[in-house]
Design an enzyme around this catalytic site. Structure first.
Site, PDB file in Angstrom:
ATOM      1  N   GLY A  22     -14.941 -29.619   5.562  1.00 16.47           N
ATOM      2  CA  GLY A  22     -16.147 -28.803   5.463  1.00 16.47           C
ATOM      3  C   GLY A  22     -15.990 -27.358   5.883  1.00 16.47           C
ATOM      4  N   ASN A  58     -15.361 -24.839   3.911  1.00 15.41           N
ATOM      5  CA  ASN A  58     -16.137 -24.031   2.958  1.00 15.41           C
ATOM      6  C   ASN A  58     -17.629 -24.149   3.227  1.00 15.41           C
ATOM      7  OD1 ASN A  58     -14.690 -22.592   0.581  1.00 15.41           O
ATOM      8  ND2 ASN A  58     -13.505 -24.483   0.909  1.00 15.41           N
ATOM      9  N   ILE A 100     -20.695 -36.777  -9.971  1.00 10.82           N
ATOM     10  CA  ILE A 100     -22.117 -36.420 -10.003  1.00 10.82           C
ATOM     11  C   ILE A 100     -22.786 -37.229 -11.108  1.00 10.82           C
ATOM     12  CG2 ILE A 100     -23.723 -34.518 -10.453  1.00 10.82           C
ATOM     13  CD1 ILE A 100     -22.289 -34.289  -7.762  1.00 10.82           C
ATOM     14  N   ASN A 156     -19.375 -26.018  -8.622  1.00 13.03           N
ATOM     15  CA  ASN A 156     -18.247 -26.578  -7.866  1.00 13.03           C
ATOM     16  C   ASN A 156     -17.190 -25.500  -7.676  1.00 13.03           C
ATOM     17  OD1 ASN A 156     -16.519 -28.623  -6.743  1.00 13.03           O
ATOM     18  ND2 ASN A 156     -15.402 -28.652  -8.680  1.00 13.03           N
ATOM     19  N   HIS A 186     -13.030 -25.298  -7.460  1.00 14.88           N
ATOM     20  CA  HIS A 186     -11.797 -26.062  -7.651  1.00 14.88           C
ATOM     21  C   HIS A 186     -10.632 -25.202  -7.171  1.00 14.88           C
ATOM     22  CE1 HIS A 186      -9.328 -29.239  -9.319  1.00 14.88           C
ATOM     23  NE2 HIS A 186      -8.515 -28.289  -9.756  1.00 14.88           N
ATOM     24  N   ASP A 195     -14.199 -31.266 -13.847  1.00 15.88           N
ATOM     25  CA  ASP A 195     -13.578 -29.935 -13.906  1.00 15.88           C
ATOM     26  C   ASP A 195     -13.632 -29.284 -15.290  1.00 15.88           C
ATOM     27  OD1 ASP A 195     -12.899 -30.253 -11.221  1.00 15.88           O
ATOM     28  OD2 ASP A 195     -10.981 -31.182 -11.715  1.00 15.88           O
ATOM     29  N   GLU A 243     -11.278 -18.790  -1.364  1.00 15.60           N
ATOM     30  CA  GLU A 243     -12.542 -19.541  -1.382  1.00 15.60           C
ATOM     31  C   GLU A 243     -13.551 -18.929  -0.418  1.00 15.60           C
ATOM     32  OE1 GLU A 243     -11.144 -23.938  -2.809  1.00 15.60           O
ATOM     33  OE2 GLU A 243     -11.183 -23.619  -0.651  1.00 15.60           O
TER      34      GLU A 243
HETATM   35  C1  GAR Z   1     -11.302 -26.952  -1.027  1.00 12.32           C
HETATM   36  O1  GAR Z   1     -10.067 -26.323  -1.170  1.00 12.32           O
HETATM   37  C2  GAR Z   1     -11.922 -27.192  -2.391  1.00 12.32           C
HETATM   38  O2  GAR Z   1     -11.583 -26.233  -3.336  1.00 12.32           O
HETATM   39  C3  GAR Z   1     -11.327 -28.525  -2.754  1.00 12.32           C
HETATM   40  O3  GAR Z   1     -11.348 -29.259  -1.571  1.00 12.32           O
HETATM   41  C4  GAR Z   1     -11.134 -28.362  -0.472  1.00 12.32           C
HETATM   42  C5  GAR Z   1     -12.148 -28.694   0.595  1.00 12.32           C
HETATM   43  O4  GAR Z   1     -11.842 -28.019   1.776  1.00 12.32           O
HETATM   44  N1  GAR Z   1     -12.069 -29.150  -3.815  1.00 12.32           N
HETATM   45  C6  GAR Z   1     -11.506 -29.922  -4.736  1.00 12.32           C
HETATM   46  O5  GAR Z   1     -10.327 -30.206  -4.743  1.00 12.32           O
HETATM   47  C7  GAR Z   1     -12.475 -30.443  -5.806  1.00 12.32           C
HETATM   48  N2  GAR Z   1     -11.742 -30.945  -6.932  1.00 12.32           N
HETATM   49  P1  GAR Z   1     -12.923 -27.887   2.931  1.00 12.32           P
HETATM   50  O6  GAR Z   1     -13.467 -29.293   3.200  1.00 12.32           O
HETATM   51  O7  GAR Z   1     -12.168 -27.366   4.101  1.00 12.32           O
HETATM   52  O8  GAR Z   1     -13.995 -26.968   2.460  1.00 12.32           O
END
Ligand code: GAR
Length: 206
Positions: A29, A31, A105, A119, A121, A162, A191
């Site tokens: 979490g 992000n 989803i 989303n 990616h 995606d 991100e």
């Molecule tokens: C992030 O890098 C996000 O882009 C990726 O999971 C990570 C979560 O990190 N999402 C995917 O791979 C979706 N296909 P976080 O929990 O530290 O935010």
């Protein structure tokens, strides 16, 4: 006098002016917390709730400490949609932001929030997308393929993994000596910089 006018303007801001974000997250979490932090002082945008499919996910503690409530729903509940939709309605949700959410989803959510589910990616879609391509798996594949660049893709969600319309992409370099962990760190920086700003721009026209 100018001060009075400003004061009146602030007072006329109502909850109706607010745009409410619900974040879906399954993991650490970082992000989600970054987005909560970014909007914590906003007059017009509020992260109102976080939904997860993992009660042990780090995201709960990260957002609860900012005063944002979080709830866990089972995979079946996410697939069915009803209980999740009720929770989103309870929080008057305008936009759903996926931030490391690892569950599909449902069609009912897509129908209820057309073009209002986005989303992030951790690669340059359409490369390194699709089922099984998430988190570190993406960075391992990028390094294994000898890519010289990777990045992030922010996109709308549709019924295929995606494949929704791309809203924004940003790139970073991959060096021959980079490990998947090093690539992940570079991608996370992108991100953190871009996701909140893209959300803010989308909500400005919603
Ligand atoms: C992030 O890098 C996000 O882009 C990726 O999971 C990570 C979560 O990190 N999402 C995917 O791979 C979706 N296909 P976080 O929990 O530290 O935010």
């Amino acid at each position: 006098m100018e001060n009075c006018t400003f004061y009146l303007f602030l007072c006329t801001k109502t909850e109706e002016n607010m745009k409410n974000i619900a974040i879906f997250a399954s993991g650490s979490g970082t992000n989600a917390e970054n987005i909560v932090r970014y909007f914590s002082k906003s007059e017009t945008i509020n992260v109102v709730v976080v939904l997860s499919n993992n009660r042990n996910a780090g995201v709960h503690a990260r957002v609860n400490k900012w005063g944002v409530p979080s709830f866990t729903f089972s995979g079946e509940e996410f697939a069915d949609g009803k209980a999740v939709l009720d929770k989103l309605a309870e929080y008057d949700t305008d936009l759903i932001v996926l931030a490391g959410f690892m569950s599909k989803i449902s069609g009912s959510l897509l129908d209820a929030y057309p073009d209002k589910i986005i989303n992030i990616h951790p690669a340059l879609l359409p490369k390194y997308g699709g089922k099984g391509m998430y988190g570190r798996h993406v960075h391992e594949a990028v390094v294994a393929a000898g890519e010289q660049e990777t990045g992030i893709t922010i996109h709308y969600i549709n019924e295929h993994y995606d494949e929704g319309t791309v809203i924004f992409q940003a790139k970073c370099l991959v060096m021959p000596s980079d490990t998947p962990e090093m690539v992940a760190a570079k991608v996370h920086v992108l991100e953190y910089i871009h996701y909140p700003k893209v959300i803010e721009n989308l909500l400005a026209v919603l």
